[in-house]
Scaffold this motif. Structure first.
Motif, PDB file in Angstrom:
ATOM      1  N   GLN A 138      -1.501  -6.923   4.833  1.00 36.06           N
ATOM      2  CA  GLN A 138      -1.251  -8.375   4.994  1.00 36.06           C
ATOM      3  C   GLN A 138      -0.219  -8.835   3.822  1.00 36.06           C
ATOM      4  N   SER A 178      -2.965  -4.983   0.224  1.00 35.37           N
ATOM      5  CA  SER A 178      -3.551  -4.832   1.627  1.00 35.37           C
ATOM      6  C   SER A 178      -2.253  -4.868   2.267  1.00 35.37           C
ATOM      7  N   ALA A 191      -5.402   0.841  -4.212  1.00 39.14           N
ATOM      8  CA  ALA A 191      -5.124  -0.460  -3.231  1.00 39.14           C
ATOM      9  C   ALA A 191      -6.550  -1.394  -2.972  1.00 39.14           C
ATOM     10  N   GLU A 192      -7.342  -0.842  -2.938  1.00 44.73           N
ATOM     11  CA  GLU A 192      -8.812  -1.225  -2.571  1.00 44.73           C
ATOM     12  C   GLU A 192      -9.253  -2.005  -3.958  1.00 44.73           C
ATOM     13  N   PRO A 206       0.904  -1.136  -0.201  1.00 44.28           N
ATOM     14  CA  PRO A 206      -0.149   0.225  -0.099  1.00 44.28           C
ATOM     15  C   PRO A 206       0.799   1.218   0.069  1.00 44.28           C
ATOM     16  N   SER A 208       2.064  -7.502  -2.312  1.00 44.90           N
ATOM     17  CA  SER A 208       0.697  -8.008  -3.002  1.00 44.90           C
ATOM     18  C   SER A 208       0.952  -8.076  -4.251  1.00 44.90           C
ATOM     19  N   ASP A 232       4.927  -9.082   2.820  1.00 46.86           N
ATOM     20  CA  ASP A 232       3.580  -8.288   3.128  1.00 46.86           C
ATOM     21  C   ASP A 232       3.391  -7.564   1.558  1.00 46.86           C
TER      22      ASP A 232
END
Length: 718
Positions: A360, A358, A352-353, A336, A368, A366
């Motif tokens: 995580q 995320s 990001a959404e 993010p 994505s 971490d």
């Protein structure tokens, strides 16, 4: 530096600085093994293989392990993409011995080349229930010294079993029937992932050939289940992490069943086949959202091929690596914080959404992998334009990272897949620039790889026979001989290009390639015909102990199924019964696979769908006066093209609409010829055309000629 420093293969050169005394596959290596009375350690991999790099770093770069390898073995490195014949033979041995295969492939051989022990990846220390690589080396050495007779007996028994396989296949004599094809679709439906699309569980590979099979089955029968499985799988892949949401192009496979995290290597053969799949999905679907997604993926994947895999010579490189600076996927993944740094405080969280990034993470550290599943966010007013801007910004920011390495070698067969896919997509979507790119790739491969009179140096050319070489790098040609998939896939690509352009040169070269297929890759076997992956009289130094003949489709079409497709297409275009009968003979082994394992016969079953449909033969005949001005000289990419070439940009509006209808029809495997009345091509001869006219034939019966695109579309949907 060991002896791989002068190899043509980029993969072999990656190992040139290993302390292992690697050799290429040649007679000298086998002679040394015999003179030293030690086994051969054969290691097979390819440049974009992540676990090949891992084993190289852990073991082949370790001085102690390398010393053990050098002391007790003669070590040979093979690039499976350069020498698929070697890979195929020994992979069959690995699967027979262990029940599974993969790369890196590690095989121990007698000095005569007979395999007696095999595996894939071995760790440097015992882990995950596997022995360490040094333990394996020590155990093989001990067995060689103390129990050699048993090893040699085991190797002889294995070779006997491998040699029996082609003879067993040649006893089958009938191509798949309509009932067989329906049974294959039912079997696929039973393995279909209703939630995530695709077939089976993790790891999950793009089922390109099965998707083509399903789309053709739907085109022939109207089966809605076949179309639904194909469409859902295509959507899930295109929205998942296996697809590069910023630059287009698909990774080799997903490590999970949801298409989230890929192994990040990008292969030419995957992306060429998927370009064709999404093109045909666009033609088949009546759903606007599915059509829009398919069109987007086609455009982005074609752009990926042209910007990231195209070589200076106009052909296509083999792959992009998974790793960057020794770490997998770092070029592609985001946090993010990285999104916000690139996009700012407003667009960063929104992206990001939208992209599933995320705190995580979905990958290591971490980070994505980008996905595009939040279609609800894209439905908001202005969201589409906002995403386009975000995508461009992120792609530009990513260019500041270290790019993955590229394997620049040009493989003849895989370029054939790209030529076919770009030519087809260019005609369907009215993109003459894609057709031109296909012409340029074809021109380079034919000029550099094809020797119609055996004019190049090498033992295979001793009898002045036509020769197709498999691999080139820049201006340098490998001595690796073309295998059946090279001859067949290149021929098929040239035939699609002929249909797109009307350039007779491509038809002629395809016919010459298929003459070699029939003369040197087939042998009569009772009432049937055996197809082999290597030509008779092929020069392999040393000679392979088993002549490979694997009918199963894997990541790309098998040589046998590729030959079936090219022979069927040529037979339909030319009217040659010899080629059609050879295609049917090539398909004769597939009824068993259709029933038992259709996931490993997707291309063959797609060809069988075309055979069951006819295939349709579409001749678009133009009046001599129907040109938009003088056509001018042929493109530089095809300096010896015939003057009757008809690139789409040179057709009148009425002819263009009629030809577009032919290409966009869902009829499975339809073959198209375009030219002017009076042309001598078999599908065009003796067919008058006072105005642009389409003639459709199937099963030796022709429908009435039509001059309107709507009428042609209706004919091709019945």
């Amino acid at each position: 530096m060991n002896r791989l420093g002068s190899a043509l293969s980029p993969y072999l050169r990656q190992h040139a600085d290993n302390p292992v005394d690697w050799r290429e596959w040649d007679a000298a290596a086998f002679a040394e093994a015999a003179a030293r009375d030690v086994p051969i350690l054969l290691s097979v991999g390819y440049a974009a293989c992540h676990w090949c790099h891992v084993m190289a770093h852990e073991s082949f770069e370790d001085p102690a392990i390398a010393a053990q390898m050098n002391a007790d073995f003669v070590c040979i490195k093979v690039d499976r993409e350069e020498r698929p014949d070697i890979d195929s033979m020994y992979m069959a041995a690995v699967v027979t011995m262990t029940g599974q295969g993969g790369w890196p492939m590690t095989v121990f051989l007698t000095p005569q080349g007979a395999p007696f022990f095999a595996g894939t990846y071995f760790p440097p220390v015992p882990a995950h229930g596997m022995p360490s690589f040094p333990q394996v080396l020590a155990a093989v050495t001990e067995a060689w010294h103390d129990r050699r007779g048993g090893l040699e007996d085991q190797a002889a028994d294995l070779l006997a079993r491998l040699r029996d396989q082609p003879a067993a296949l040649a006893t089958l004599t009938t191509a798949p029937t309509a009932q067989d094809l329906a049974s294959a679709v039912r079997r696929l439906a039973g393995e279909y992932d209703q939630v995530n699309g695709g077939f089976g569980g993790a790891p999950k590979f793009p089922p390109s050939m099965n998707l083509s099979q399903l789309l053709r089955h739907h085109g022939r029968t109207g089966d809605p289940t076949a179309l639904a499985m194909a469409a859902r799988t295509c959507e899930a892949m295109a929205r998942g992490g296996i697809y590069d949401q910023l630059a287009g192009g698909f990774a080799r496979y997903s490590v999970d069943a949801e298409w989230v995290v890929p192994h990040f290597e990008k292969m030419l053969y995957d992306n060429a086949q998927l370009l064709s799949v999404y093109t045909r999905l666009w033609c088949a679907t009546a759903e606007p959202a599915t059509a829009a997604l398919a069109a987007r993926v086609v455009a982005e994947t074609a752009t990926f091929l042209l910007t990231e895999l195209r070589t200076p010579q106009g052909a296509f490189a083999s792959s992009l690596d998974a790793d960057t600076d020794g770490h997998e996927g770092t070029f592609y993944v985001w946090t993010p914080e990285q999104l916000t740094a690139a996009l700012g405080p407003d667009d960063g969280p929104w992206a990001a959404e939208l992209l599933g990034v995320s705190a995580q993470g979905t990958f290591e550290g971490d980070a994505s992998v980008l996905q595009l599943r939040r279609t609800d966010l894209l439905a908001a007013p202005g969201a589409g334009q906002r995403w386009d801007q975000v995508r461009a910004t992120l792609a530009a920011a990513r260019e500041g990272r270290t790019r993955p390495g590229r394997d620049d070698k040009v493989v003849a067969g895989w370029n054939g897949l790209a030529v076919a896919a770009l030519a087809e997509a260019g005609m369907v979507f009215d993109r003459p620039d894609w057709v031109t790119a296909a012409e340029q790739a074809a021109a380079h491969v034919v000029a550099a790889h094809w020797s119609p009179g055996g004019q190049t140096a090498g033992p295979e050319d001793a009898e002045d026979r036509p020769v197709l070489h498999r691999v080139s790098l820049g201006e340098e040609l490998s001595g690796a001989p073309g295998v059946l998939e090279d001859y067949a896939l290149l021929a098929d690509g040239l035939l699609v290009l002929f249909s797109a352009t009307g350039t007779g040169r491509w038809y002629d070269v395809a016919g010459a390639l298929l003459d070699v297929v029939l003369d040197r890759f087939t042998e009569p076997s009772g009432d049937a015909v055996a197809f082999f992956d290597t030509p008779s009289g092929a020069a392999s130094t040393p000679e392979l102990l088993v002549r490979p003949a694997d009918p199963g489709d894997n990541a790309s079409p098998s040589g046998r199924s590729a030959a079936a497709g090219a022979l069927l297409r040529y037979g339909a275009l030319s009217g040659s019964h010899r080629h059609r009968e050879a295609a049917e003979a090539a398909l004769s082994v597939y009824p068993v696979l259709a029933e038992q394992a259709p996931r490993f016969a997707g291309h063959a079953l797609a060809v069988a769908e075309a055979l069951a449909d006819g295939p349709r033969e579409i001749a678009v005949v133009l009046p001599r006066a129907d040109r938009d001005g003088d056509p001018g000289p042929a493109d530089d990419a095809t300096p010896d093209a015939r003057s009757d070439a008809l690139p789409p940009r040179r057709l009148s509006a009425s002819a263009h609409v009629l030809l577009s209808a032919a290409w966009r029809a869902p009829a499975p495997g339809a073959v198209i010829a375009v030219g002017h009345e009076g042309d001598g091509h078999p599908l065009l001869a003796d067919r008058p055309a006072p105005v642009p006219t389409a003639y459709v034939c199937r099963g030796f019966v022709c429908d009435r000629p039509v001059t309107e695109a709507g009428d042609l579309t209706r004919l091709l949907r019945t």
